[in-house]
Scaffold this motif. Structure first.
Motif, PDB file in Angstrom:
ATOM      1  N   LEU A 190       1.067  -1.192  -0.535  1.00  0.00           N
ATOM      2  CA  LEU A 190       0.021  -0.027   0.223  1.00  0.00           C
ATOM      3  C   LEU A 190       1.200   1.394  -0.151  1.00  0.00           C
ATOM      4  CD1 LEU A 190      -2.648  -1.178   2.774  1.00  0.00           C
ATOM      5  CD2 LEU A 190      -2.906  -0.701  -0.020  1.00  0.00           C
TER       6      LEU A 190
ATOM      7  N   GLU B 220      -3.767  -8.926  -1.871  1.00  0.00           N
ATOM      8  CA  GLU B 220      -5.261  -7.854  -1.821  1.00  0.00           C
ATOM      9  C   GLU B 220      -4.905  -7.992   0.267  1.00  0.00           C
ATOM     10  OE1 GLU B 220      -7.478  -6.420  -3.260  1.00  0.00           O
ATOM     11  OE2 GLU B 220      -6.811  -6.647  -4.285  1.00  0.00           O
ATOM     12  N   PRO B 221      -5.208  -7.410   0.679  1.00  0.00           N
ATOM     13  CA  PRO B 221      -4.663  -7.176   2.135  1.00  0.00           C
ATOM     14  C   PRO B 221      -5.600  -8.897   2.685  1.00  0.00           C
ATOM     15  CG  PRO B 221      -5.442  -4.944   1.594  1.00  0.00           C
ATOM     16  CD  PRO B 221      -5.182  -5.658   0.298  1.00  0.00           C
ATOM     17  N   ASP B 222      -6.845  -8.804   2.725  1.00  0.00           N
ATOM     18  CA  ASP B 222      -7.616  -9.944   2.659  1.00  0.00           C
ATOM     19  C   ASP B 222      -6.253 -11.141   3.197  1.00  0.00           C
ATOM     20  OD1 ASP B 222     -10.019  -8.505   4.307  1.00  0.00           O
ATOM     21  OD2 ASP B 222     -10.556  -8.845   2.667  1.00  0.00           O
TER      22      ASP B 222
ATOM     23  N   ILE C   4       1.246  -6.866   5.121  1.00  0.00           N
ATOM     24  CA  ILE C   4       0.603  -5.330   4.804  1.00  0.00           C
ATOM     25  C   ILE C   4       2.620  -4.620   4.739  1.00  0.00           C
ATOM     26  CG2 ILE C   4      -0.377  -3.651   4.622  1.00  0.00           C
ATOM     27  CD1 ILE C   4      -2.583  -5.298   5.531  1.00  0.00           C
TER      28      ILE C   4
ATOM     29  N   THR D   2      -3.769   3.793   7.687  1.00  0.00           N
ATOM     30  CA  THR D   2      -3.731   1.898   6.840  1.00  0.00           C
ATOM     31  C   THR D   2      -3.910   1.447   7.901  1.00  0.00           C
ATOM     32  OG1 THR D   2      -1.613   1.867   5.375  1.00  0.00           O
ATOM     33  CG2 THR D   2      -2.247   0.278   6.737  1.00  0.00           C
TER      34      THR D   2
ATOM     35  N   ARG E 270      -7.877   1.441   8.378  1.00  0.00           N
ATOM     36  CA  ARG E 270      -8.226   0.516   7.682  1.00  0.00           C
ATOM     37  C   ARG E 270      -8.574  -1.059   7.500  1.00  0.00           C
ATOM     38  NH1 ARG E 270      -7.835   2.295   0.336  1.00  0.00           N
ATOM     39  NH2 ARG E 270      -9.632   0.344  -0.092  1.00  0.00           N
ATOM     40  N   HIS E 271      -6.960  -1.250   7.658  1.00  0.00           N
ATOM     41  CA  HIS E 271      -7.006  -2.159   7.547  1.00  0.00           C
ATOM     42  C   HIS E 271      -6.179  -3.248   8.807  1.00  0.00           C
ATOM     43  CE1 HIS E 271      -6.965  -2.114   3.321  1.00  0.00           C
ATOM     44  NE2 HIS E 271      -6.064  -1.536   3.498  1.00  0.00           N
TER      45      HIS E 271
ATOM     46  N   ARG F 155      -7.893  -6.536   9.988  1.00  0.00           N
ATOM     47  CA  ARG F 155      -7.856  -7.439   9.370  1.00  0.00           C
ATOM     48  C   ARG F 155      -6.816  -8.320  10.253  1.00  0.00           C
ATOM     49  NH1 ARG F 155      -8.872  -4.027   5.000  1.00  0.00           N
ATOM     50  NH2 ARG F 155     -10.493  -4.812   3.551  1.00  0.00           N
TER      51      ARG F 155
ATOM     52  N   LYS G 267      -2.926  -8.080  10.327  1.00  0.00           N
ATOM     53  CA  LYS G 267      -2.494  -9.022   9.569  1.00  0.00           C
ATOM     54  C   LYS G 267      -1.139  -8.292   9.930  1.00  0.00           C
ATOM     55  CE  LYS G 267      -5.215 -11.395   6.861  1.00  0.00           C
ATOM     56  NZ  LYS G 267      -4.829 -12.105   5.474  1.00  0.00           N
TER      57      LYS G 267
END
Length: 257
Positions: A11, A33-35, A40, A52, A55-56, A59, A61
């Motif tokens: 990203l 993809e992040p998923d 990341i 980041t 937003r993520h 998840r 990660k």
């Protein structure tokens, strides 16, 4: 048997430097993809890192950041070579954000997370008048100030430090309560609190002296009450090069002259 390469989601911020690095790294390592990724990799500055995480972060990660922005306290140095080896050797830093619940004059309630700090700021030329409660007990009947904030250890070297707040060691299980340009009590410098302390700010005379509340970059205007507590459910993991990990950076900041 060789370990499989981690799947990386790259990203990047919108700066030309970050975009160029993104294209180069994706060409070498591919893109996921992040998923679907194992890691990341965020390319930019601290502002982009916070974006980041917001937003993520849910998840779960781990995030390995590389500095391609103006400020990179939460980032590693940008060195595209041996990226896989760096990620494999990286040391984790688990961050637990603050939860902000802000109630506005209209009665609306907004929930936000803050990895650095929750800050209250006066909206006009009039100083803010704020009551402070800790775990339901009034500790300060009236703070007259430009603002006041609650900062995490990871965020204690940012806005909190600029407002003369303390630098907090990572993993210390404490948070900083720091005034911004306090007028009354003039000599109050804030407090260091247990991380599980619930801090409640009540805005006095909000019609004449409106106040906004900001969790990292999410601003809520015309608040009348703001509650801040450490999140019990949310955590994020940042990855750092062993020779320049986050705990060492926070320690070093206390010896900068």
């Amino acid at each position: 048997m060789a370990q499989p390469h981690p799947r990386i989601a790259f990203l990047a911020s919108r700066t030309p430097e970050a975009q160029a690095a993104y294209e180069s790294l994706v060409a070498v390592h591919g893109q996921h993809e992040p998923d679907e990724a194992d890691v990341i990799c965020a390319l930019g500055g601290d502002g982009f890192m916070l974006q980041t995480l917001h937003r993520h972060g849910p998840r779960g990660k781990p995030v390995f950041g590389m500095k391609l922005g103006k400020v990179g306290f939460l980032m590693n140095q940008y060195q595209p070579d041996a990226l896989l080896e760096r990620i494999a050797a990286a040391e984790p830093a688990v961050l637990r954000p603050l939860e902000m619940i802000a109630v506005t004059e209209s009665g609306a309630s907004t929930h936000s997370l803050a990895y650095n700090e929750v800050s209250l700021l006066r909206q006009t030329r009039q100083a803010a008048h704020v009551r402070i409660e800790l775990n339901g007990q009034v500790r300060m009947e009236e703070l007259v100030c430009d603002g006041v904030m609650v900062a995490t250890p990871a965020g204690s070297t940012a806005y909190n430090y600029s407002a003369h707040g303390p630098i907090l060691p990572l993993g210390s299980s404490v948070i900083a309560l720091t005034p911004i340009a306090a007028f009354r009590p003039r000599r109050w410098r804030g407090a260091i609190l247990r991380a599980d302390t619930e801090v409640r700010f009540t805005i006095l005379d909000p019609d004449k002296r409106p106040v906004s509340a900001t969790a990292d970059s999410h601003e809520v205007r015309e608040v009348v009450e703001v509650t801040v507590r450490e999140s019990e459910q949310h955590t994020v993991t940042l990855l750092f090069d062993p020779e320049h990990n986050l705990e060492e950076r926070i320690l070093n900041e206390q010896f900068v002259t």
